[in-house]
Each structure stands twice: as structure tokens, then as C-alpha cells.
Design an enzyme around this catalytic site. Sequence first.
Site, short mmCIF file in Angstrom:
data_model
loop_
_atom_site.label_atom_id
_atom_site.label_comp_id
_atom_site.label_asym_id
_atom_site.label_seq_id
_atom_site.Cartn_x
_atom_site.Cartn_y
_atom_site.Cartn_z
N GLY A 99 -17.11 3.50 -3.10
CA GLY A 99 -16.56 3.98 -1.98
C GLY A 99 -15.91 2.90 -1.11
CB ALA A 100 -16.14 -0.75 -1.03
N GLY A 101 -13.04 1.32 -1.88
CA GLY A 101 -11.74 1.01 -2.50
C GLY A 101 -11.64 -0.15 -3.20
CD GLU A 126 -2.90 0.00 -0.11
OE1 GLU A 126 -3.17 0.35 -1.25
OE2 GLU A 126 -3.58 -1.16 0.40
CE1 TYR A 136 -2.27 8.32 -2.92
CE2 TYR A 136 -2.23 10.59 -4.17
CZ TYR A 136 -2.14 8.94 -4.33
OH TYR A 136 -1.61 8.14 -5.25
CB THR A 164 4.52 0.27 -2.56
OG1 THR A 164 3.41 -0.67 -2.90
CG2 THR A 164 4.82 -0.10 -1.08
CB SER A 171 -13.31 5.12 -11.15
OG SER A 171 -12.08 4.88 -10.65
CD GLU A 230 -9.61 7.06 -11.92
OE1 GLU A 230 -9.97 7.20 -10.84
OE2 GLU A 230 -10.02 6.08 -12.66
CG ASP A 258 -6.80 1.06 -8.54
OD1 ASP A 258 -6.09 0.40 -7.80
OD2 ASP A 258 -7.27 2.17 -8.20
#
EC number: 2.7.1.6
Length: 388
Positions: free
Chosen positions: A123-125, A35, A223, A37, A129, A161, A173
Site C-alpha cells: 500500500g505504499a505505491g 506521474e 483515476y 503520463t 504486485s 495483472e 512498474d
Amino acid sequence: MSSSLAQAIQADFQQRFGYEPLLVRAPGRVNLIGEHTDYNGGFVLPAAVDKEMTFAVGLNGTEKIRLAAHDLGEYFELANAAEISPSDTHWANYLLGVAAQFQLRGHAVPGFDCVFAGTVPMGAGMSSSAAVECGLAFALNHFLKTSLEKMELARIAQFAEHTYAGVQCGIMDQFASLFGRDGQVVRLDCRSLDYEYFPFDTQAARIVLCNSGVKHSLASSEYNTRRQECERGVSVLQQHYEGIGSLRDATMEQLEAVRSELGGTVYRRCAYVVQENARVITACNCLIAGDLAGFGKEMYGSHAGLRDDYEVSCAELDVLVEAAKAAPGVFGSRMMGGGFGGCTINLVAPDKVDDFIASVSKVYEEKFGLKLETYQTTIVDGVGVMAE
């Protein structure tokens, strides 16, 4: 046809547009470990999962782009496919951005129709998208006979995106949605884009996500701050060592040597990234050895690092991980994604899943007065055409 959702989307398409569409499915993803990374040139370990977006797509023989969000009951139309630009319709931009990327690569995009819907929780990651972008990229590649490689489709989706949704995401993703394989996780080297598959036995462990149901407003600003802190660390290291392009190239010994110059905060951020990359490598070796307990230990280590050194966790996520540790049949647990809310990812013995959900839900409700939403997922193939 595999699902009632696909049948509903096919029916919606035929009713609206009057011809047979191509049906495509594009999965969401989980990231088992690795994560923060990705933007540091490191390793990630995602898998495509059975929460997915389903598309009906066809060329309509006109200049129009006609899009329908089946779930939202919303419709968007663009009069001329040659003149694509970002719209005020948020969801349409993910699709328009993909078509625009084909055009930028010199491929004329004719008028097309698309109806889509999905089971990726928002919204749950789990990257709904990216699934939307990859599904359309795959369909257009098919119709336009552009023969683009999957990695190029991932780039198209990523840049869509960046340019149309305004989110500066890494490539993980989109990569996971396209490159996923049934029963395997895939380790991506975010620096070279080399990748390698590792077996994941879903009979031995189920992937259960626990959604904290919160999204703290810190998420996006913090972030960006983390990215800057990592860059600061790299610039200090570069003054002392040859060949440091990113934190991927750094060792703990090097960090220790310049610790006073980095300062406490930047040192901790960098130490987390260097250690997390090592955890991904160890975790993959555990998968080869069939050692789920060993894999879980690295997940717990990842969460502790995210909580204490990278400081992107939150009370809700920490409670969920502690509750998982105390629950029966759990191999490992950690927060997943950018942080400050979203989900924890948990590896749970199949016969203990119900007990796990019950015990963690109870703790969460007692502590925060919130009902816990959970998702059980299994690992599936990446984007593809749906079989009739």
C-alpha cells in the site's frame, strides 16, 4: 546469500518440498518524476529499489502448482498446471496469471513450486504486485528455457495483472522491476517503449519515502475519470490538428488555442500532462549536469501540477511536501503514484536524513495525529538470481 529473508525462504522451501530451489529477487520501484503520463503515451522516470520480493522456485516433476506466501503463512495448490484459471486466493492470482501468460504464448508450463516473501511495504505505491509477477516470470523463463526478452517478460507480468488481478495498469512498474540498474534511473517512453539510463548519485542524495498512511476511497474512480478527461482532450485536439495520437503529441500552444472548447477542467488536466512530460526531460538534463537542486525544482513543479491542475493530491500529501520544503537538506519532494494517499518521494542530502525524518514526522503528527512511517531506499539492479 545476501539476506536472512532469503535464507528463511530457502529453508521453508526445502522443508516443504525437499529439494534445492532457484533463488530470485525482484525489486519494487519508485518513480522520481512523470506521474499520470504513462497512459498518455508520455515519459516516466522510475528506478528499482532495495525493497524487494524474494522467491524460491523449482520444477517439481508433477502436474501440480504449489505456492506458499511465506509472510502470510498461507498455501495454495492447483492439481493440474495445464488448467490454470483465476482463484479465490487473491495473492495466488498474481502468480497464476503469469503462468497463464506463458501458456497463452504456447509454452507448456509443468508443475512448479514457489515460496515467496518480501520487504516491499504494502500500500505504499512501490509496486509489490509487479515485483511478485516479474520474479516468477523471470524464474519460469529460466526453467522453461523460453529465452524471452525482458520487455516480453514485462508484458507477461502486465497482462497477468490485467487478466488475473483485474487492474488495468500501465507497463512502468513491471518495466522498472526488470530493467532497473544500480545507481541509475531509467526514462521510459511509454509510447515507443524506448528507454534511456541516467546516472543517479545515491551518495549525493538519498531517496526517502514518507507514507501518508491514508488511502482515500476516491483513488480508483478518480483515476478512471482522469483517463476519460485526457481522452476527451485528445479528441478535441484531433479535430483541429494533424498527428495527435495522445497528449504526448500536444503542445501548450495548441491547448491554449482550443481552451474554450476544452472547458476549464479538461484544459487543466491536459496542461498538466503536457507540462509533466517537459519536466521529465528537464529533470534528466539536470541529472546529466549533476544538478540535484534543479532536479528537485522539477519535482516540486510536478507536485504543484498534480495538486492544482490534475487534482489528485490530498491534504495529507500536501502537508508532507510543504514540511519537506521547510526541512534541512531537501532537494525536492512530491506525491508519488495515483494520488489521494500513499507516499511522497523526497531527495535528501545523506547527512540530513535523520533531521528530515524527525522534522517532517513532527509536523505530520501535530497536524493529523498520525505517526509517520518512512522508508529509506537505494537504487539497485532489476530482477535477477540471488548469488549464493
